[in-house]
Scaffold this motif. Structure first.
Motif, PDB file in Angstrom:
ATOM      1  N   ASN A 265      -6.960  11.857 -33.524  1.00 26.41           N
ATOM      2  CA  ASN A 265      -7.181  10.483 -33.026  1.00 26.41           C
ATOM      3  C   ASN A 265      -6.105  10.087 -32.015  1.00 26.41           C
ATOM      4  N   ILE A 266      -4.861  10.482 -32.325  1.00 33.13           N
ATOM      5  CA  ILE A 266      -3.778  10.180 -31.385  1.00 33.13           C
ATOM      6  C   ILE A 266      -4.040  10.864 -30.044  1.00 33.13           C
ATOM      7  N   GLN A 267      -4.493  12.123 -30.114  1.00 30.42           N
ATOM      8  CA  GLN A 267      -4.772  12.857 -28.880  1.00 30.42           C
ATOM      9  C   GLN A 267      -5.907  12.194 -28.090  1.00 30.42           C
ATOM     10  N   SER A 268      -6.950  11.778 -28.788  1.00 30.30           N
ATOM     11  CA  SER A 268      -8.071  11.130 -28.102  1.00 30.30           C
ATOM     12  C   SER A 268      -7.643   9.814 -27.471  1.00 30.30           C
ATOM     13  N   ALA A 269      -6.881   9.016 -28.225  1.00 29.42           N
ATOM     14  CA  ALA A 269      -6.428   7.731 -27.698  1.00 29.42           C
ATOM     15  C   ALA A 269      -5.464   7.940 -26.525  1.00 29.42           C
ATOM     16  N   GLY A 270      -4.619   8.979 -26.643  1.00 23.66           N
ATOM     17  CA  GLY A 270      -3.683   9.245 -25.547  1.00 23.66           C
ATOM     18  C   GLY A 270      -4.388   9.630 -24.262  1.00 23.66           C
ATOM     19  N   HIS A 271      -5.393  10.487 -24.394  1.00 20.59           N
ATOM     20  CA  HIS A 271      -6.152  10.868 -23.199  1.00 20.59           C
ATOM     21  C   HIS A 271      -6.911   9.679 -22.615  1.00 20.59           C
ATOM     22  N   SER A 272      -7.410   8.815 -23.501  1.00 16.67           N
ATOM     23  CA  SER A 272      -8.096   7.614 -23.014  1.00 16.67           C
ATOM     24  C   SER A 272      -7.123   6.699 -22.265  1.00 16.67           C
ATOM     25  N   LEU A 273      -5.902   6.578 -22.799  1.00 19.31           N
ATOM     26  CA  LEU A 273      -4.903   5.745 -22.129  1.00 19.31           C
ATOM     27  C   LEU A 273      -4.522   6.341 -20.778  1.00 19.31           C
ATOM     28  N   LEU A 274      -4.411   7.677 -20.734  1.00 16.34           N
ATOM     29  CA  LEU A 274      -4.140   8.322 -19.445  1.00 16.34           C
ATOM     30  C   LEU A 274      -5.277   8.076 -18.455  1.00 16.34           C
ATOM     31  N   SER A 275      -6.506   8.061 -18.959  1.00 14.55           N
ATOM     32  CA  SER A 275      -7.643   7.797 -18.087  1.00 14.55           C
ATOM     33  C   SER A 275      -7.568   6.380 -17.519  1.00 14.55           C
ATOM     34  N   VAL A 276      -7.161   5.412 -18.369  1.00 17.07           N
ATOM     35  CA  VAL A 276      -7.007   4.038 -17.888  1.00 17.07           C
ATOM     36  C   VAL A 276      -5.928   3.959 -16.808  1.00 17.07           C
ATOM     37  N   ILE A 277      -4.818   4.666 -17.048  1.00 13.68           N
ATOM     38  CA  ILE A 277      -3.735   4.661 -16.060  1.00 13.68           C
ATOM     39  C   ILE A 277      -4.201   5.283 -14.752  1.00 13.68           C
ATOM     40  N   ASN A 278      -4.974   6.347 -14.858  1.00 13.02           N
ATOM     41  CA  ASN A 278      -5.515   6.962 -13.643  1.00 13.02           C
ATOM     42  C   ASN A 278      -6.447   5.989 -12.897  1.00 13.02           C
ATOM     43  N   ASP A 279      -7.196   5.213 -13.673  1.00 15.28           N
ATOM     44  CA  ASP A 279      -8.054   4.205 -13.036  1.00 15.28           C
ATOM     45  C   ASP A 279      -7.223   3.167 -12.292  1.00 15.28           C
ATOM     46  N   ILE A 280      -6.077   2.813 -12.886  1.00 17.82           N
ATOM     47  CA  ILE A 280      -5.194   1.857 -12.204  1.00 17.82           C
ATOM     48  C   ILE A 280      -4.686   2.455 -10.890  1.00 17.82           C
ATOM     49  N   LEU A 281      -4.328   3.730 -10.940  1.00 18.04           N
ATOM     50  CA  LEU A 281      -3.908   4.403  -9.713  1.00 18.04           C
ATOM     51  C   LEU A 281      -5.054   4.459  -8.708  1.00 18.04           C
TER      52      LEU A 281
END
Length: 325
Positions: A265-281
């Motif tokens: 779950n931590i890995q899934s949430a972490g990748h999702s958070l990275l995806s959000v950050i990439n969207d911000i970029l």
């Protein structure tokens, strides 16, 4: 100082774009001059018909028609033709063409006033070019038009005094004085209108300056926001990568199923958070015009599982049932 001058020149260009389109107004005035010329021609025909019916035509009909029909109508049409030629020869000379358009009307009014001095109100027509000059918003042009109209009124009065009858001479002075008074009043009215137009242009210029300043401030704030988002995204990505790295170690070394579930779950949430950050970029790239679309395969099932993993804890806290079908 140079930047101020450049900024002022840019504002002047924008104001010039919002100013009246002289070419469009000249075309309208040219059409109106053509209509006036046709009207003068029809007036000459109508007056001559009336004079023929009343028996007041000069015995020399050819001389009468030349003086009261051919010559005045020909002069008026020549003036309009001259306007058309000047518009073709000097399409970019705004000040010259503006003066020519207005002075053509002065000339046509002079022709009518000199030819038809039997009408006691023909000289009051000189008010038309004075008021027409207002469309160009130039006080000098209005003053020059009023001065030329005044000179033409005086010359018309002198001509009537020489060529007219005793009755025409009797009313000549009164009509000249009245016409000059009307021209003076029209000059005052035109000056007031021009001042209002000038004041409106100044207000428009101030509004353009404020708008330009606000636009520059907004662009600066937008650039600062984009820079902040880019920097923060990079700063946040670093600790998230560290968390994901440690989580990867847990997934590799742990054998407890509950711990592995939590780590997944931590890995899934972490990748999702990275995806959000990439969207911000990506947003910052969109604003700078540097966004590139990448074509890649993805797993819909994995996407749904990631969404489920992120939302299931919140759903359980609110006693909500979350299912994937």
């Amino acid at each position: 100082m140079k930047n101020t001058k450049a900024y002022g020149a840019e504002i002047q260009d924008e104001l010039r774009e919002t100013a009246p389109e002289y070419e469009k107004w000249r075309r309208r005035l040219f059409i109106m001059n053509c209509v006036i010329a046709a009207g003068v021609f029809l007036l000459e025909i109508g007056v001559n018909i009336i004079l023929f019916v009343q028996g007041k035509v000069n015995p020399d009909i050819v001389y009468h028609l030349m003086r009261y029909l051919v010559v005045p109508s020909g002069l008026v049409f020549l003036a309009v033709l001259f306007d058309g030629i000047m518009m073709r020869c000097f399409p970019n000379k705004d000040w010259l063409l503006n003066y020519i358009m207005v002075l053509t009307v002065v000339f046509m009014c002079t022709v009518v006033a000199v030819t038809h001095y039997v009408f006691p109100i023909t000289m009051t027509a000189f008010v038309i070019p004075v008021l027409m000059s207002v469309v160009f918003g130039n006080n000098r042009m209005t003053a020059a038009t009023a001065a030329s109209c005044s000179v033409c009124v005086i010359l018309t009065g002198i001509w009537r005094n020489i060529d007219g009858t005793d009755t025409d001479r009797y009313y000549m002075v009164q009509e000249v004085v009245i016409s000059l008074g009307i021209i003076f009043v029209s000059l005052i009215v035109a000056g007031i209108v021009n001042s209002l137009i000038t004041e409106q242009n100044h207000r428009l210029l101030d509004a353009l300056r404020k708008e330009k300043r606000s636009q520059q401030e907004a662009e600066a704030a937008n650039m600062a926001k984009s820079s902040f988002l880019a920097n923060m995204s990079h700063e946040i990505r670093t600790p998230i990568n560290a968390v994901l790295g440690m989580d990867e170690m847990i997934l590799r070394e742990s054998s407890d199923e509950s711990i592995l579930s939590y780590a997944a779950n931590i890995q899934s949430a972490g990748h999702s958070l990275l995806s959000v950050i990439n969207d911000i970029l990506d947003l910052s790239k969109i604003e700078s015009g540097r966004l590139e679309l990448l074509t890649a395969e993805y797993s819909t099932q994995q996407l749904m599982n990631d969404c489920y993993s992120m939302m299931i804890m919140r759903a359980e806290k609110k006693d909500l049932l979350l299912e994937i079908k």
